[in-house]
Motif scaffolding. Structure first.
Motif, PDB file in Angstrom:
ATOM      1  N   THR A 172      -3.629  43.940  39.733  1.00  0.00           N
ATOM      2  CA  THR A 172      -4.685  43.392  40.587  1.00  0.00           C
ATOM      3  C   THR A 172      -5.290  42.123  39.995  1.00  0.00           C
ATOM      4  O   THR A 172      -5.540  41.145  40.710  1.00  0.00           O
ATOM      5  N   ALA A 173      -5.511  42.113  38.686  1.00  0.00           N
ATOM      6  CA  ALA A 173      -6.234  41.004  38.068  1.00  0.00           C
ATOM      7  C   ALA A 173      -5.337  39.843  37.667  1.00  0.00           C
ATOM      8  O   ALA A 173      -5.767  38.687  37.672  1.00  0.00           O
ATOM      9  N   HIS A 174      -4.090  40.144  37.309  1.00  0.00           N
ATOM     10  CA  HIS A 174      -3.193  39.115  36.780  1.00  0.00           C
ATOM     11  C   HIS A 174      -3.028  37.917  37.717  1.00  0.00           C
ATOM     12  O   HIS A 174      -3.229  36.765  37.301  1.00  0.00           O
ATOM     13  N   PRO A 175      -2.670  38.117  39.007  1.00  0.00           N
ATOM     14  CA  PRO A 175      -2.497  36.963  39.901  1.00  0.00           C
ATOM     15  C   PRO A 175      -3.772  36.148  40.071  1.00  0.00           C
ATOM     16  O   PRO A 175      -3.729  34.924  40.212  1.00  0.00           O
ATOM     17  N   PHE A 176      -4.915  36.841  40.058  1.00  0.00           N
ATOM     18  CA  PHE A 176      -6.187  36.142  40.221  1.00  0.00           C
ATOM     19  C   PHE A 176      -6.402  35.153  39.074  1.00  0.00           C
ATOM     20  O   PHE A 176      -6.769  33.995  39.297  1.00  0.00           O
ATOM     21  N   LEU A 177      -6.181  35.597  37.843  1.00  0.00           N
ATOM     22  CA  LEU A 177      -6.399  34.724  36.694  1.00  0.00           C
ATOM     23  C   LEU A 177      -5.385  33.584  36.664  1.00  0.00           C
ATOM     24  O   LEU A 177      -5.736  32.453  36.287  1.00  0.00           O
ATOM     25  N   GLU A 178      -4.140  33.875  37.030  1.00  0.00           N
ATOM     26  CA  GLU A 178      -3.127  32.813  37.112  1.00  0.00           C
ATOM     27  C   GLU A 178      -3.596  31.725  38.073  1.00  0.00           C
ATOM     28  O   GLU A 178      -3.516  30.527  37.768  1.00  0.00           O
ATOM     29  N   ARG A 179      -4.082  32.145  39.227  1.00  0.00           N
ATOM     30  CA  ARG A 179      -4.523  31.192  40.254  1.00  0.00           C
ATOM     31  C   ARG A 179      -5.737  30.406  39.786  1.00  0.00           C
ATOM     32  O   ARG A 179      -5.845  29.197  40.002  1.00  0.00           O
ATOM     33  N   TRP A 180      -6.657  31.091  39.095  1.00  0.00           N
ATOM     34  CA  TRP A 180      -7.889  30.426  38.652  1.00  0.00           C
ATOM     35  C   TRP A 180      -7.574  29.336  37.623  1.00  0.00           C
ATOM     36  O   TRP A 180      -8.095  28.223  37.700  1.00  0.00           O
ATOM     37  N   LEU A 181      -6.716  29.657  36.646  1.00  0.00           N
ATOM     38  CA  LEU A 181      -6.372  28.663  35.633  1.00  0.00           C
ATOM     39  C   LEU A 181      -5.594  27.492  36.236  1.00  0.00           C
ATOM     40  O   LEU A 181      -5.790  26.328  35.856  1.00  0.00           O
ATOM     41  N   LYS A 182      -4.728  27.787  37.197  1.00  0.00           N
ATOM     42  CA  LYS A 182      -3.983  26.719  37.865  1.00  0.00           C
ATOM     43  C   LYS A 182      -4.923  25.789  38.621  1.00  0.00           C
ATOM     44  O   LYS A 182      -4.811  24.558  38.552  1.00  0.00           O
ATOM     45  N   ASN A 183      -5.909  26.402  39.327  1.00  0.00           N
ATOM     46  CA  ASN A 183      -6.861  25.593  40.101  1.00  0.00           C
ATOM     47  C   ASN A 183      -7.800  24.806  39.200  1.00  0.00           C
ATOM     48  O   ASN A 183      -8.292  23.737  39.581  1.00  0.00           O
TER      49      ASN A 183
END
Length: 551
Positions: A426-437
């Protein structure tokens, strides 16, 4: 004052025989200190039956006030650590603390608003809707027909909290001064932060402002609904806000009865947490079950409702960035990067060997991956990390304490809703997206637009600042050289004084030895004082003078 508060705490513990909750095999000193507890009879209910241990603990927390109630609330969210019978009883502390009289409640409202309750509200319910450790809530209807709740701070609660915080500070100072881990754990700083947090909670205008901010952050969001604040009727000790209707998040039976998608509900809880911490950098830091409800509109796409925004948290941009990269590196099992980030952020000393820290973190984290939430205890993981931190002199970060507390609440909530939740997925994709953004050109352009006016205003001053700095370089060099000479002289003086002190002590010791050689016969054989050798007397005088005038 603090001493009397300590006596009160001990008396309440003894009255409810909380020694029964302590584990077997305590050291003799601890058992001796608790002996006076046995002088008190076993507490009984109104019907004369022996009071259950869970009720004893709950009543003790209620009697001792907000800080102990909040501790009980935290325990109630940890069914993995606390027996079921105690959890059931402590659940009453979420919003069912003994209320104070309605007459007092009404008096506070009328004094603060400067008008009678009947003039402000079309109707008002005398029985409280909820009664918590810090405040009490009644329902009402405004003159225009809007349903509202009125929240009032408990009278006299500030004095009790002040005594408890003062007692905590005394304990924290003792721990910091007298234990090996005292300085590393920063207990005084943590208690001071908690003091600020708990006293902020007594200011309902601050809570209203927090609620307004959180409402804006999630406006029209399908994840979270935050009720509206009615500022015309809000003061420092009175808060009037929209009344919400929902199912308490701990009422699993009611949620199941309306066929709520529990997996989606648990996943959205995790998403709300990470959205608040990383996207908004403004998170609800008191997410115990008594403050969270579930809307009934769409059970298949459930929406949370949050109340009581008295305690919120935020992170610096640096801590936010390092925390996100740490979590992401852990999800990827890149323990080398986790270790390097801990050194880069200053959370561990720069002298620590990264390879050793990497191995220690791997030992703690590897067992927890690819397991459902029901098989993971973050409390145990945190304890393991704390033990690892002790090995590497890792200092506790007081600014992250609120975040850790919120994570424990989230874990306890997730266990009750959907134990098979995979937190990592649940959390992994969110953090990937946040760092990319975070490093997206649009984000960088936004940062540039935000700070450009300030930079442009300061830019004309840059040439002067550079020129002045260049002019001051020779003076700085001279001052540094002078400072270096002063330090060298001071070190030389200290070394010289140490040598003089050592010589003086040796001379005095030698004088004492020879004096004893002459005085001993006097005491035993009645030798005359005149028989003491002049050299011994001279040596004694030299030793004393050396000690007195060694500077």
């Amino acid at each position: 004052m603090v001493f009397f508060r300590l006596l009160t705490i001990l008396r309440v513990f003894a009255r409810y025989r909380l020694d029964k909750l302590l584990p077997e095999g305590l050291p003799f000193a601890a058992r001796a200190a608790l002996f006076f507890f046995k002088l008190f009879p076993q507490p009984r209910t109104a019907s004369g039956e022996k009071m259950a241990r869970g009720e004893c603990l709950r009543r003790a927390c209620e009697d001792l006030g907000p800080i102990f109630v909040k501790f009980g609330q935290l325990l109630s969210t940890r069914p993995d650590l606390v027996p079921d019978d105690i959890v059931r009883e402590l659940n009453h502390l979420q919003d069912n603390v003994a209320p104070f009289p309605n007459d007092e409640f009404q008096r506070i409202v009328e004094t603060s608003l400067g008008a009678k309750v009947s003039d402000v509200f079309a109707s008002y319910e005398a029985s409280p809707l909820a009664s918590a450790s810090v405040a009490q809530v009644h329902t009402a209807v405004l003159k225009d027909g809007r349903d509202v709740v009125i929240k009032v701070v408990r009278p006299g609660i500030e004095k009790i909290i002040a005594k408890d915080v003062q007692l905590l500070l005394l304990v924290a100072r003792w721990v910091e001064k007298n234990t090996l881990d005292g300085k590393r754990l920063h207990p005084v700083e943590i208690v001071q932060d908690y003091r600020t947090t708990i006293f902020d909670e007594l200011d309902l205008q601050r809570e209203a402002a927090n609620g307004s901010q959180l409402r804006r952050n999630f406006l029209n969001s399908p994840l979270l609904y935050v009720p509206e604040v009615y500022w015309d009727y809000t003061r420092s000790n009175v808060l009037v806000m929209e009344r919400i209707y929902g199912i308490p998040v701990t009422d699993v039976a009611a949620l199941s009865a309306q066929q709520t998608d529990m997996k989606k509900l648990a996943e959205r809880g995790v998403e709300i947490f990470f959205t608040q911490v990383f996207e908004h950098n403004f998170f609800h830091a008191d997410m115990h079950p008594g403050n969270i409800f579930v809307a009934t509109k769409n059970p298949q796409l459930p929406q949370y409702i949050a109340v009581d925004m008295a305690i919120v948290g935020s992170l610096t941009r640096e801590d936010q960035y390092y925390l996100a990269r740490n979590l992401l590196a852990m999800f990827r099992r890149d323990y080398r990067q986790v270790a390097e980030l801990h050194v880069q952020s200053g959370w561990v000393p720069a002298t620590v060997r990264v390879e050793e820290l990497e191995a220690a973190i791997r030992t703690v984290c590897e067992p927890i991956f690819e397991k459902p939430l029901k098989e993971i205890s973050f409390a145990n993981v945190l304890l393991s990390l704390f033990r690892t931190a002790r090995r590497f002199d890792m200092e506790v970060q007081p600014q992250l304490v609120l975040l850790q507390k919120t994570l424990l609440n989230i874990e306890g909530l997730g266990r009750q809703l959907y134990p098979d939740l995979d937190l990592w997925v649940t959390a992994h994709p969110f953090l990937e997206r946040w760092l990319k953004n975070r490093f997206h050109p649009k984000t960088l352009w936004g940062e540039l637009k935000r700070y450009a006016p300030e930079w442009m205003e300061k830019f004309p001053q840059v040439p002067d600042l550079v020129f002045n700095s260049l002019q001051q370089l020779p003076q700085i060099s001279e001052r540094m050289e002078q400072l270096s000479n002063d330090i060298a002289k001071r070190n030389a003086n200290e070394q010289q004084q140490k040598r003089r002190t050592a010589i003086a002590l040796l001379a005095f010791a030698a004088a004492g030895y020879f004096l004893w050689q002459d005085l001993a016969p006097m005491l035993v054989e009645n030798v005359a004082l005149s028989d003491i050798s002049p050299s011994t007397i001279a040596l004694a005088v030299v030793g004393i003078a050396a000690l007195l005038f060694r500077k």
